[in-house]
Design a protein around this motif. Sequence first.
Motif, PDB file in Angstrom:
ATOM      1  N   ILE A 169       0.838  -1.194   0.000  1.00 39.45           N
ATOM      2  CA  ILE A 169       0.000   0.000   0.000  1.00 39.45           C
ATOM      3  C   ILE A 169       0.874   1.245   0.000  1.00 39.45           C
ATOM      4  O   ILE A 169       2.018   1.233   0.465  1.00 39.45           O
ATOM      5  N   ARG A 170       0.322   2.310  -0.543  1.00 45.57           N
ATOM      6  CA  ARG A 170       0.964   3.616  -0.520  1.00 45.57           C
ATOM      7  C   ARG A 170       0.435   4.391   0.684  1.00 45.57           C
ATOM      8  O   ARG A 170      -0.774   4.480   0.898  1.00 45.57           O
ATOM      9  N   VAL A 171       1.327   4.955   1.469  1.00 43.05           N
ATOM     10  CA  VAL A 171       0.954   5.695   2.675  1.00 43.05           C
ATOM     11  C   VAL A 171       0.879   7.171   2.292  1.00 43.05           C
ATOM     12  O   VAL A 171       1.889   7.879   2.279  1.00 43.05           O
ATOM     13  N   ALA A 172      -0.330   7.639   1.962  1.00 44.98           N
ATOM     14  CA  ALA A 172      -0.520   8.994   1.459  1.00 44.98           C
ATOM     15  C   ALA A 172      -0.773   9.964   2.608  1.00 44.98           C
ATOM     16  O   ALA A 172      -0.777   9.602   3.788  1.00 44.98           O
ATOM     17  N   HIS A 173      -1.033  11.236   2.223  1.00 42.25           N
ATOM     18  CA  HIS A 173      -1.215  12.292   3.223  1.00 42.25           C
ATOM     19  C   HIS A 173      -2.496  12.112   4.029  1.00 42.25           C
ATOM     20  O   HIS A 173      -2.624  12.692   5.107  1.00 42.25           O
ATOM     21  N   ARG A 174      -3.457  11.333   3.524  1.00 41.88           N
ATOM     22  CA  ARG A 174      -4.708  11.197   4.267  1.00 41.88           C
ATOM     23  C   ARG A 174      -4.513  10.466   5.587  1.00 41.88           C
ATOM     24  O   ARG A 174      -5.361  10.556   6.479  1.00 41.88           O
ATOM     25  N   TYR A 175      -3.395   9.749   5.737  1.00 46.75           N
ATOM     26  CA  TYR A 175      -3.143   9.090   7.010  1.00 46.75           C
ATOM     27  C   TYR A 175      -2.820  10.101   8.107  1.00 46.75           C
ATOM     28  O   TYR A 175      -2.841   9.752   9.288  1.00 46.75           O
ATOM     29  N   THR A 176      -2.510  11.337   7.725  1.00 47.13           N
ATOM     30  CA  THR A 176      -2.346  12.377   8.739  1.00 47.13           C
ATOM     31  C   THR A 176      -3.647  12.594   9.491  1.00 47.13           C
ATOM     32  O   THR A 176      -3.660  12.779  10.709  1.00 47.13           O
ATOM     33  N   ARG A 177      -4.762  12.571   8.772  1.00 49.07           N
ATOM     34  CA  ARG A 177      -6.061  12.716   9.427  1.00 49.07           C
ATOM     35  C   ARG A 177      -6.398  11.480  10.258  1.00 49.07           C
ATOM     36  O   ARG A 177      -6.976  11.584  11.342  1.00 49.07           O
ATOM     37  N   LEU A 178      -6.022  10.304   9.773  1.00 38.99           N
ATOM     38  CA  LEU A 178      -6.361   9.075  10.492  1.00 38.99           C
ATOM     39  C   LEU A 178      -5.554   8.917  11.775  1.00 38.99           C
ATOM     40  O   LEU A 178      -6.073   8.430  12.781  1.00 38.99           O
ATOM     41  N   PHE A 179      -4.287   9.310  11.750  1.00 43.18           N
ATOM     42  CA  PHE A 179      -3.413   9.060  12.890  1.00 43.18           C
ATOM     43  C   PHE A 179      -2.983  10.328  13.628  1.00 43.18           C
ATOM     44  O   PHE A 179      -2.199  10.238  14.572  1.00 43.18           O
ATOM     45  N   HIS A 180      -3.484  11.503  13.207  1.00 37.41           N
ATOM     46  CA  HIS A 180      -3.112  12.739  13.899  1.00 37.41           C
ATOM     47  C   HIS A 180      -4.343  13.581  14.228  1.00 37.41           C
ATOM     48  O   HIS A 180      -4.672  13.786  15.393  1.00 37.41           O
ATOM     49  N   THR A 181      -5.024  14.069  13.187  1.00 37.32           N
ATOM     50  CA  THR A 181      -6.102  15.038  13.397  1.00 37.32           C
ATOM     51  C   THR A 181      -7.295  14.415  14.107  1.00 37.32           C
ATOM     52  O   THR A 181      -7.762  14.932  15.130  1.00 37.32           O
ATOM     53  N   ASP A 182      -7.817  13.322  13.563  1.00 37.96           N
ATOM     54  CA  ASP A 182      -9.019  12.675  14.110  1.00 37.96           C
ATOM     55  C   ASP A 182      -8.686  11.291  14.653  1.00 37.96           C
ATOM     56  O   ASP A 182      -9.433  10.329  14.455  1.00 37.96           O
ATOM     57  N   THR A 183      -7.563  11.194  15.341  1.00 37.36           N
ATOM     58  CA  THR A 183      -7.075   9.883  15.776  1.00 37.36           C
ATOM     59  C   THR A 183      -8.065   9.173  16.683  1.00 37.36           C
ATOM     60  O   THR A 183      -8.367   7.988  16.493  1.00 37.36           O
ATOM     61  N   ASP A 184      -8.592   9.877  17.680  1.00 36.80           N
ATOM     62  CA  ASP A 184      -9.457   9.231  18.664  1.00 36.80           C
ATOM     63  C   ASP A 184     -10.710   8.661  18.011  1.00 36.80           C
ATOM     64  O   ASP A 184     -11.133   7.537  18.323  1.00 36.80           O
ATOM     65  N   ASP A 185     -11.307   9.420  17.083  1.00 35.74           N
ATOM     66  CA  ASP A 185     -12.524   8.945  16.416  1.00 35.74           C
ATOM     67  C   ASP A 185     -12.254   7.690  15.598  1.00 35.74           C
ATOM     68  O   ASP A 185     -13.050   6.737  15.615  1.00 35.74           O
TER      69      ASP A 185
END
Length: 447
Positions: free
Chosen positions: A296-312
């Motif tokens: 898999i390619r680890v794109a910028h959207r993982y910033t939202r998954l693991f930083h911005t909205d991590t708890d959700d």
Amino acid sequence: MSERIMPGRTDDLITLGAADALWVDLTADSAVPTASGAFTCSPARARVGYVLLGGHAVATVRASGGQWSVPEVEVRRAAAELNAVGMDRQDLVRIGPFRGAPRQECNEETRLRWRQRITGELHELGGPERAARREVGRPYHLAGIDWRQILVEQTRDGTQRTWWLPRAVVRLLDAAEHTETQWVQAARTRQASAAVTQPTSHPRQARASDGRQTTSPEGPTASLRPYNGELEGQLYSVLSRKPGTSRRMAGWACAVCRTAPAAVLDHCHEHGYVRAPVCQSCNTQERPDHLYSNDIRVAHRYTRLFHTDTDDWLRHWHRCPGCRARTTLPLPHLAAWTAHIACRSLRPTHRAPRGRKPCGVLRVSWAGSQNAPRSCLLTVAVDFCPSGEHRVLARVPYREAAERFRVWLAETAPAVAAAAGPDRLDGLPTQFRPVIADTSGEGLALF
């Protein structure tokens, strides 16, 4: 400041042509581009009682002369709602085409079907034939939004084309579909009630005092209900085959963003359990960007998954009993976390106009299976690195990656970590069973 006089205005109603001009004028400074002809061009449905503007439904009224009009205040309200929407052109959501995706059923209650419309438009041939079709009413807009201006087409390997729209626009169009569904359902309910109370074969049409006839139903009053774990512990393979599941899901709000209407049932592909109903935008964001089945390619959207909205997102992933009991994530997500978080310090950087920039594009692959942890190995690499393409940063065994994730989870989301693990006692009763005395023998025996 004096109010602008709109041509074609009668009392509080304006003609469809005047409404088109007003819509374009009010949304000229909006971040979301709008289109002219929102009331008069396809797929607008003024003659069925409403027109969609963003996530808002504007009722249409037919006057005694047969001319269709709309309330000016409703157009202004819809424009104000659209102007308040912020749009990040870099935060994109893939809208198609998806290889092997099941064909969407045509639901007559949702006439917008914006994904099908866009896919059909983009699959057509270009040239004069397409231009001629546009002239006879092909849809320039969807819910008053000019999607052509913000559509992004990307090409992978020079052959496969993918289409993307900003996430804010995707949520607006999803909200428009939900609004239309609620509108049609409310209209059918009122028609059924009227048929019961007035069983005459030719019911009399109600008219206003000035001779205007209102054919549109009132806006839907039903609101989205929050998801409270009603489907927890159920298998997707079983639940997806039950009749009425789609209708039941339509009333829920997305369990992740809690603002958009739910559209699909998200489930864990590793354990098969249903997580929760989510909207199309969140479902697309959560989907791994596979290059191959194990890459898999680890794109910028993982910033939202693991930083911005991590708890959700962590709460959402741990709705799966399998992931929650093992205190881990599905293998693709754990691999992406390992590359994005655990190996962040290993990623080289290069000079850029505004400081230093991370090198290349992260990708992670794995060999073996999570069901055999000793044989599973994650390989984190960087593509398009100036110092060497496919530069390998680290090779991490699955067990080590899972253990590092548990430590990070306890620090980042303590509440989620506290609810995870195989030793949870949540399923046991809160009170002990009463002790019953056995008096059949000589002594008191407890059982």
